[in-house]
Design a protein around this motif. Structure first.
Motif, PDB file in Angstrom:
ATOM      1  N   MET A   5       0.195 -12.291 -10.134  1.00 49.10           N
ATOM      2  CA  MET A   5      -0.360 -11.013 -10.583  1.00 49.10           C
ATOM      3  C   MET A   5      -1.056 -10.335  -9.401  1.00 49.10           C
ATOM      4  O   MET A   5      -1.931 -10.926  -8.768  1.00 49.10           O
ATOM      5  CB  MET A   5      -1.335 -11.251 -11.731  1.00 49.10           C
ATOM      6  CG  MET A   5      -1.970  -9.984 -12.273  1.00 49.10           C
ATOM      7  SD  MET A   5      -0.784  -8.899 -13.124  1.00 49.10           S
ATOM      8  CE  MET A   5      -0.415  -9.873 -14.589  1.00 49.10           C
ATOM      9  N   TRP A  55      -2.827  -7.486  -9.611  1.00 46.77           N
ATOM     10  CA  TRP A  55      -4.027  -6.753 -10.005  1.00 46.77           C
ATOM     11  C   TRP A  55      -4.962  -7.629 -10.815  1.00 46.77           C
ATOM     12  O   TRP A  55      -4.533  -8.480 -11.586  1.00 46.77           O
ATOM     13  CB  TRP A  55      -3.640  -5.524 -10.833  1.00 46.77           C
ATOM     14  CG  TRP A  55      -2.581  -4.732 -10.155  1.00 46.77           C
ATOM     15  CD1 TRP A  55      -2.724  -3.942  -9.048  1.00 46.77           C
ATOM     16  CD2 TRP A  55      -1.195  -4.675 -10.499  1.00 46.77           C
ATOM     17  NE1 TRP A  55      -1.528  -3.389  -8.692  1.00 46.77           N
ATOM     18  CE2 TRP A  55      -0.558  -3.810  -9.563  1.00 46.77           C
ATOM     19  CE3 TRP A  55      -0.420  -5.241 -11.510  1.00 46.77           C
ATOM     20  CZ2 TRP A  55       0.799  -3.518  -9.610  1.00 46.77           C
ATOM     21  CZ3 TRP A  55       0.926  -4.965 -11.562  1.00 46.77           C
ATOM     22  CH2 TRP A  55       1.523  -4.110 -10.623  1.00 46.77           C
ATOM     23  N   ARG A  56      -6.284  -7.386 -10.672  1.00 40.70           N
ATOM     24  CA  ARG A  56      -7.276  -8.158 -11.412  1.00 40.70           C
ATOM     25  C   ARG A  56      -7.471  -7.639 -12.826  1.00 40.70           C
ATOM     26  O   ARG A  56      -7.885  -8.379 -13.716  1.00 40.70           O
ATOM     27  CB  ARG A  56      -8.614  -8.116 -10.667  1.00 40.70           C
ATOM     28  CG  ARG A  56      -8.580  -8.711  -9.272  1.00 40.70           C
ATOM     29  CD  ARG A  56      -9.998  -8.750  -8.692  1.00 40.70           C
ATOM     30  NE  ARG A  56      -9.956  -9.072  -7.275  1.00 40.70           N
ATOM     31  CZ  ARG A  56      -9.969  -8.170  -6.302  1.00 40.70           C
ATOM     32  NH1 ARG A  56     -10.018  -6.881  -6.622  1.00 40.70           N
ATOM     33  NH2 ARG A  56      -9.925  -8.526  -5.046  1.00 40.70           N
ATOM     34  N   ASN A  57      -7.211  -6.348 -13.023  1.00 37.11           N
ATOM     35  CA  ASN A  57      -7.460  -5.759 -14.336  1.00 37.11           C
ATOM     36  C   ASN A  57      -6.610  -4.503 -14.496  1.00 37.11           C
ATOM     37  O   ASN A  57      -5.923  -4.072 -13.562  1.00 37.11           O
ATOM     38  CB  ASN A  57      -8.941  -5.439 -14.525  1.00 37.11           C
ATOM     39  CG  ASN A  57      -9.509  -4.618 -13.373  1.00 37.11           C
ATOM     40  OD1 ASN A  57      -8.925  -3.601 -12.989  1.00 37.11           O
ATOM     41  ND2 ASN A  57     -10.640  -5.046 -12.821  1.00 37.11           N
ATOM     42  N   GLN A  70      -7.371  -1.494 -11.953  1.00 37.10           N
ATOM     43  CA  GLN A  70      -6.755  -1.658 -10.636  1.00 37.10           C
ATOM     44  C   GLN A  70      -5.262  -1.423 -10.703  1.00 37.10           C
ATOM     45  O   GLN A  70      -4.674  -0.804  -9.814  1.00 37.10           O
ATOM     46  CB  GLN A  70      -7.032  -3.060 -10.091  1.00 37.10           C
ATOM     47  CG  GLN A  70      -8.371  -3.215  -9.428  1.00 37.10           C
ATOM     48  CD  GLN A  70      -8.432  -4.517  -8.629  1.00 37.10           C
ATOM     49  OE1 GLN A  70      -7.567  -5.393  -8.777  1.00 37.10           O
ATOM     50  NE2 GLN A  70      -9.438  -4.639  -7.799  1.00 37.10           N
ATOM     51  N   CYS A  71      -4.649  -1.930 -11.755  1.00 39.23           N
ATOM     52  CA  CYS A  71      -3.205  -1.766 -11.924  1.00 39.23           C
ATOM     53  C   CYS A  71      -2.846  -0.287 -11.982  1.00 39.23           C
ATOM     54  O   CYS A  71      -1.951   0.180 -11.272  1.00 39.23           O
ATOM     55  CB  CYS A  71      -2.756  -2.473 -13.198  1.00 39.23           C
ATOM     56  SG  CYS A  71      -1.013  -2.255 -13.614  1.00 39.23           S
ATOM     57  N   CYS A  88      -3.428   1.486  -8.536  1.00 44.11           N
ATOM     58  CA  CYS A  88      -2.431   1.104  -7.534  1.00 44.11           C
ATOM     59  C   CYS A  88      -1.086   1.750  -7.815  1.00 44.11           C
ATOM     60  O   CYS A  88      -0.474   2.352  -6.934  1.00 44.11           O
ATOM     61  CB  CYS A  88      -2.294  -0.414  -7.497  1.00 44.11           C
ATOM     62  SG  CYS A  88      -1.044  -1.008  -6.330  1.00 44.11           S
ATOM     63  N   TYR A 131      -0.408  -2.419 -18.696  1.00 43.70           N
ATOM     64  CA  TYR A 131      -0.889  -3.620 -18.009  1.00 43.70           C
ATOM     65  C   TYR A 131      -0.921  -4.833 -18.945  1.00 43.70           C
ATOM     66  O   TYR A 131      -1.549  -4.816 -20.001  1.00 43.70           O
ATOM     67  CB  TYR A 131      -2.292  -3.372 -17.451  1.00 43.70           C
ATOM     68  CG  TYR A 131      -2.928  -4.595 -16.831  1.00 43.70           C
ATOM     69  CD1 TYR A 131      -2.532  -5.044 -15.573  1.00 43.70           C
ATOM     70  CD2 TYR A 131      -3.913  -5.314 -17.502  1.00 43.70           C
ATOM     71  CE1 TYR A 131      -3.115  -6.170 -15.001  1.00 43.70           C
ATOM     72  CE2 TYR A 131      -4.505  -6.438 -16.941  1.00 43.70           C
ATOM     73  CZ  TYR A 131      -4.096  -6.855 -15.692  1.00 43.70           C
ATOM     74  OH  TYR A 131      -4.667  -7.960 -15.119  1.00 43.70           O
ATOM     75  N   SER A 162       3.005  -6.107  -2.640  1.00 37.09           N
ATOM     76  CA  SER A 162       2.939  -7.464  -3.167  1.00 37.09           C
ATOM     77  C   SER A 162       2.998  -8.474  -2.035  1.00 37.09           C
ATOM     78  O   SER A 162       2.237  -9.443  -2.000  1.00 37.09           O
ATOM     79  CB  SER A 162       4.087  -7.703  -4.142  1.00 37.09           C
ATOM     80  OG  SER A 162       4.097  -9.038  -4.584  1.00 37.09           O
ATOM     81  N   HIS A 211      -0.229  -8.457  -0.178  1.00 35.39           N
ATOM     82  CA  HIS A 211      -1.250  -9.135  -0.968  1.00 35.39           C
ATOM     83  C   HIS A 211      -1.145 -10.645  -0.803  1.00 35.39           C
ATOM     84  O   HIS A 211      -2.155 -11.348  -0.659  1.00 35.39           O
ATOM     85  CB  HIS A 211      -1.089  -8.739  -2.438  1.00 35.39           C
ATOM     86  CG  HIS A 211      -2.196  -9.234  -3.324  1.00 35.39           C
ATOM     87  ND1 HIS A 211      -2.162 -10.474  -3.913  1.00 35.39           N
ATOM     88  CD2 HIS A 211      -3.371  -8.649  -3.707  1.00 35.39           C
ATOM     89  CE1 HIS A 211      -3.254 -10.644  -4.636  1.00 35.39           C
ATOM     90  NE2 HIS A 211      -3.999  -9.561  -4.532  1.00 35.39           N
ATOM     91  N   GLY A 255      -5.229 -10.785  -0.660  1.00 33.06           N
ATOM     92  CA  GLY A 255      -5.892  -9.678  -1.354  1.00 33.06           C
ATOM     93  C   GLY A 255      -6.183  -8.549  -0.394  1.00 33.06           C
ATOM     94  O   GLY A 255      -5.494  -8.370   0.606  1.00 33.06           O
ATOM     95  N   TYR A 313      -7.008   0.321  -3.513  1.00 38.34           N
ATOM     96  CA  TYR A 313      -6.603   1.016  -4.720  1.00 38.34           C
ATOM     97  C   TYR A 313      -7.376   2.342  -4.806  1.00 38.34           C
ATOM     98  O   TYR A 313      -8.575   2.359  -4.635  1.00 38.34           O
ATOM     99  CB  TYR A 313      -6.905   0.186  -5.984  1.00 38.34           C
ATOM    100  CG  TYR A 313      -6.248  -1.159  -5.967  1.00 38.34           C
ATOM    101  CD1 TYR A 313      -6.973  -2.285  -5.598  1.00 38.34           C
ATOM    102  CD2 TYR A 313      -4.921  -1.310  -6.309  1.00 38.34           C
ATOM    103  CE1 TYR A 313      -6.376  -3.529  -5.579  1.00 38.34           C
ATOM    104  CE2 TYR A 313      -4.323  -2.558  -6.299  1.00 38.34           C
ATOM    105  CZ  TYR A 313      -5.058  -3.662  -5.928  1.00 38.34           C
ATOM    106  OH  TYR A 313      -4.470  -4.890  -5.922  1.00 38.34           O
TER     107      TYR A 313
END
Length: 298
Positions: A1, A3-5, A8-9, A12, A69, A279, A282, A287, A291
């Motif tokens: 994944m 994105w953390r949440n 962020q998704c 981005c 998401y 990706s 990342h 990381g 964003y």
């Protein structure tokens, strides 16, 4: 994944989608299309207008990523995306004074954004495109009766159009545009020429309803053959290919036709490519991906 949440998704994917649209506009020279040196076959558009239009869509693209998401492909999400897309289209038209600059791109990129948000895996373009295709196949109860030029061309000539492309999982993105783009890069072709080759490959095989609407099937076949001829010369990096590109541009302007559907799918190709790159970045850095409203190249 990546994105953390969901926030962020959305940020981005909104960034990447707008950046892809701007990349498409700034790619120069493009046959019959708006770019930095001309308006192509469009008397009512220019690069500044197209870029403003792209930026006006950020909030809608962000909202689509947020909504999708970590979810799944279903009718409810499909209808949510459609509602957000209609809001985005209104913002676009307000920005452009009623000129349809990116209606097709909203459809294509919106579905691919959702596919990426669901998959959460930026290095799997085929999976993202297939997920987007699954979404496209769900009906939208609130959709208006289609009246676009593309729809008219589909009905008259029996071609699939943008909706068929989406329902099939965007084959001109993952099987045509993206492979040619990456093959060109591997051959050490400059990035601009690699992107032009990708556009030409899409033009050579797509039943572009923008071309069909204005010029009929005869014009479509002429353009497809001309685009394939350039690729057969070795692409735009060859002398013959570059000269043929200029000739194709002049021909399209004379005919007053533009491969707008191909341009939308080039933007979709650049979006998926950018997503794969971010990706990879990342994974390599652990990381640290920015964003926000960057609108800059990665």
């Amino acid at each position: 994944m990546i994105w953390r949440n969901a926030e962020q998704c959305g940020q981005c994917l909104g960034d990447l989608a707008v950046a892809a649209l701007i990349d498409e506009v700034e790619l120069t020279p493009k046959p019959g299309l708006v770019d930095l040196q001309s308006s192509g076959s469009h008397k009512d558009m220019n690069a500044a207008l197209m870029i403003a239009s792209a930026r006006s869509l950020y909030d809608s693209f962000e909202a689509m990523g947020y909504a999708a998401y970590g979810g799944e492909s279903n009718k409810e999400l499909r209808e949510t995306l459609a509602r957000i897309g209609r809001d985005g289209e209104r913002n676009m038209l307000q920005t452009t004074g009623g000129i349809n600059t990116h209606r097709g791109a909203i459809w294509a990129l919106g579905l691919l954004i959702a596919g990426a948000a669901i998959c959460g895996n930026g290095d799997a373009p085929e999976q993202i495109a297939e997920t987007a295709g699954t979404l496209a196949r769900f009906p939208d109860r609130h959709a208006l009766v289609p009246t676009s030029n593309g729809t008219k061309a589909m009905q008259t000539y029996g071609v699939k159009g943008a909706r068929g492309e989406a329902k099939d999982g965007f084959p001109h993105v993952v099987k045509v545009g993206l492979p040619v783009l990456r093959d060109s890069r591997r051959s050490k072709i400059p990035e601009k020429n690699a992107r032009l080759n990708s556009l030409l490959a899409i033009m050579a095989s797509l039943n572009d309803t923008c071309l069909i609407h204005r010029g009929g099937m005869e014009t479509l076949l002429v353009v497809q053959q001309a685009a394939q001829k350039i690729l057969d010369f070795g692409g735009v990096s060859s002398v013959a290919g570059w000269e043929s590109l200029q000739q194709l541009d002049q021909d399209l302007v004379t005919r007053h036709v533009s491969p707008g559907g191909s341009a939308d799918l080039l933007a979709a190709t650049l979006f998926v490519d950018r997503l794969s790159n971010i990706s990879l970045h990342h994974k390599e850095t652990g990381g640290g991906v920015y964003y926000g409203k960057a609108y800059t190249s990665l």
